[in-house]
Scaffold this motif. Structure first.
Motif, PDB file in Angstrom:
ATOM      1  N   SER A  45       1.096  -1.158   0.373  1.00 23.06           N
ATOM      2  CA  SER A  45       0.355   0.756  -0.196  1.00 23.06           C
ATOM      3  C   SER A  45       0.536   1.218  -0.296  1.00 23.06           C
ATOM      4  CB  SER A  45      -0.716   0.189   1.371  1.00 23.06           C
ATOM      5  OG  SER A  45      -0.660   0.305   2.231  1.00 23.06           O
ATOM      6  N   PHE A  46       1.621   1.010   0.241  1.00 20.33           N
ATOM      7  CA  PHE A  46       3.219   2.498   0.424  1.00 20.33           C
ATOM      8  C   PHE A  46       3.133   2.466  -0.750  1.00 20.33           C
ATOM      9  CE2 PHE A  46       4.145   0.376   4.597  1.00 20.33           C
ATOM     10  CZ  PHE A  46       2.781   1.872   5.113  1.00 20.33           C
ATOM     11  N   GLU A  47       3.767   3.591  -1.079  1.00 20.66           N
ATOM     12  CA  GLU A  47       3.851   4.204  -2.519  1.00 20.66           C
ATOM     13  C   GLU A  47       4.679   5.318  -2.288  1.00 20.66           C
ATOM     14  OE1 GLU A  47       2.888   4.000  -6.031  1.00 20.66           O
ATOM     15  OE2 GLU A  47       1.997   2.588  -5.432  1.00 20.66           O
ATOM     16  N   LEU A  48       6.288   4.622  -2.781  1.00 17.52           N
ATOM     17  CA  LEU A  48       7.524   5.370  -3.068  1.00 17.52           C
ATOM     18  C   LEU A  48       7.365   6.218  -3.353  1.00 17.52           C
ATOM     19  CD1 LEU A  48       9.735   2.934  -1.169  1.00 17.52           C
ATOM     20  CD2 LEU A  48       8.476   4.625  -0.076  1.00 17.52           C
ATOM     21  N   PRO A  49       8.397   8.226  -4.059  1.00 14.94           N
ATOM     22  CA  PRO A  49       8.094   8.717  -5.093  1.00 14.94           C
ATOM     23  C   PRO A  49       9.605   8.674  -5.246  1.00 14.94           C
ATOM     24  CG  PRO A  49       8.832   9.776  -2.954  1.00 14.94           C
ATOM     25  CD  PRO A  49       8.087   8.497  -2.260  1.00 14.94           C
ATOM     26  N   GLY A  50       9.376   8.286  -6.753  1.00 15.75           N
ATOM     27  CA  GLY A  50      10.593   8.477  -7.881  1.00 15.75           C
ATOM     28  C   GLY A  50      10.803   6.059  -7.641  1.00 15.75           C
ATOM     29  N   ALA A  51       9.978   5.523  -7.345  1.00 17.60           N
ATOM     30  CA  ALA A  51       9.843   4.439  -7.130  1.00 17.60           C
ATOM     31  C   ALA A  51       9.719   3.268  -8.776  1.00 17.60           C
ATOM     32  CB  ALA A  51       8.684   3.471  -6.320  1.00 17.60           C
ATOM     33  N   GLU A  56      13.673   1.680 -16.188  1.00 17.54           N
ATOM     34  CA  GLU A  56      14.695   1.475 -16.177  1.00 17.54           C
ATOM     35  C   GLU A  56      15.616   0.227 -16.605  1.00 17.54           C
ATOM     36  OE1 GLU A  56      17.186   3.497 -14.959  1.00 17.54           O
ATOM     37  OE2 GLU A  56      15.750   5.026 -14.707  1.00 17.54           O
ATOM     38  N   GLU A  57      17.312  -0.167 -17.618  1.00 18.48           N
ATOM     39  CA  GLU A  57      17.386  -1.549 -17.947  1.00 18.48           C
ATOM     40  C   GLU A  57      18.423  -1.674 -16.874  1.00 18.48           C
ATOM     41  OE1 GLU A  57      18.026  -1.344 -22.001  1.00 18.48           O
ATOM     42  OE2 GLU A  57      15.975  -0.645 -22.588  1.00 18.48           O
ATOM     43  N   LEU A  58      19.151  -2.646 -16.551  1.00 16.08           N
ATOM     44  CA  LEU A  58      19.740  -3.311 -15.877  1.00 16.08           C
ATOM     45  C   LEU A  58      20.929  -3.223 -16.857  1.00 16.08           C
ATOM     46  CD1 LEU A  58      22.062  -3.289 -13.346  1.00 16.08           C
ATOM     47  CD2 LEU A  58      20.421  -5.361 -12.928  1.00 16.08           C
ATOM     48  N   SER A  59      22.700  -3.254 -17.346  1.00 12.25           N
ATOM     49  CA  SER A  59      23.820  -3.796 -17.785  1.00 12.25           C
ATOM     50  C   SER A  59      24.859  -4.198 -17.257  1.00 12.25           C
ATOM     51  CB  SER A  59      23.867  -2.892 -19.049  1.00 12.25           C
ATOM     52  OG  SER A  59      24.480  -1.849 -18.394  1.00 12.25           O
ATOM     53  N   VAL A  60      24.861  -5.099 -17.449  1.00 10.55           N
ATOM     54  CA  VAL A  60      26.018  -5.719 -16.473  1.00 10.55           C
ATOM     55  C   VAL A  60      27.308  -6.290 -17.145  1.00 10.55           C
ATOM     56  CG1 VAL A  60      26.868  -7.292 -14.490  1.00 10.55           C
ATOM     57  CG2 VAL A  60      24.462  -6.160 -14.457  1.00 10.55           C
ATOM     58  N   GLN A  61      28.506  -6.192 -17.123  1.00  3.00           N
ATOM     59  CA  GLN A  61      29.526  -6.592 -18.114  1.00  3.00           C
ATOM     60  C   GLN A  61      30.175  -7.589 -17.094  1.00  3.00           C
ATOM     61  OE1 GLN A  61      32.904  -3.674 -19.035  1.00  3.00           O
ATOM     62  NE2 GLN A  61      34.380  -5.313 -20.205  1.00  3.00           N
ATOM     63  N   VAL A  62      30.173  -8.600 -17.610  1.00  7.78           N
ATOM     64  CA  VAL A  62      30.626 -10.104 -16.813  1.00  7.78           C
ATOM     65  C   VAL A  62      32.352 -10.596 -17.051  1.00  7.78           C
ATOM     66  CG1 VAL A  62      30.850 -12.607 -16.352  1.00  7.78           C
ATOM     67  CG2 VAL A  62      28.519 -11.187 -16.647  1.00  7.78           C
TER      68      VAL A  62
END
Length: 98
Positions: A45-51, A56-62
């Motif tokens: 029930s909680f809404e966080l600002p900017g949540a 967004e995309e996550l990019s990871v370099q292995v």
């Protein structure tokens, strides 16, 4: 448990006056105000600002394993060779897990 040293002290007489039934009743009075609430429902029930992270995309370099690194067979973390405690057959164990 914190102690309030400024609070007035009870005498021996006053302490002996508290019966077990009175103490139990006080304990139940304190707990009667609590409501059983599902933590998951409360969190939803909680809404966080900017949540909102849907855009967004996550990019990871292995990075490949280096020649001076090993993966601990117990905690599965990558450590430097200086953290190697011992080996059990082909299993490498770090200093933290040894």
């Amino acid at each position: 448990m914190a102690t309030d040293y400024d609070a007035p002290r009870k005498t021996e007489e006053e302490q002996s006056e508290d019966s077990i039934e009175e103490l139990k009743a006080r304990r139940h009075e304190k707990n009667s105000g609590k409501v059983d609430e599902d933590e998951v429902e409360a969190a939803e029930s909680f809404e966080l600002p900017g949540a909102d992270l849907s855009h967004e995309e996550l990019s990871v370099q292995v990075v490949p394993r280096q020649s001076d690194e090993f993966t601990c067979s117990s905690c599965f973390l990558v450590h430097h060779r200086s953290q190697l405690a011992h080996t059990k057959g082909k299993q490498l164990i770090c200093v933290d897990c040894a």
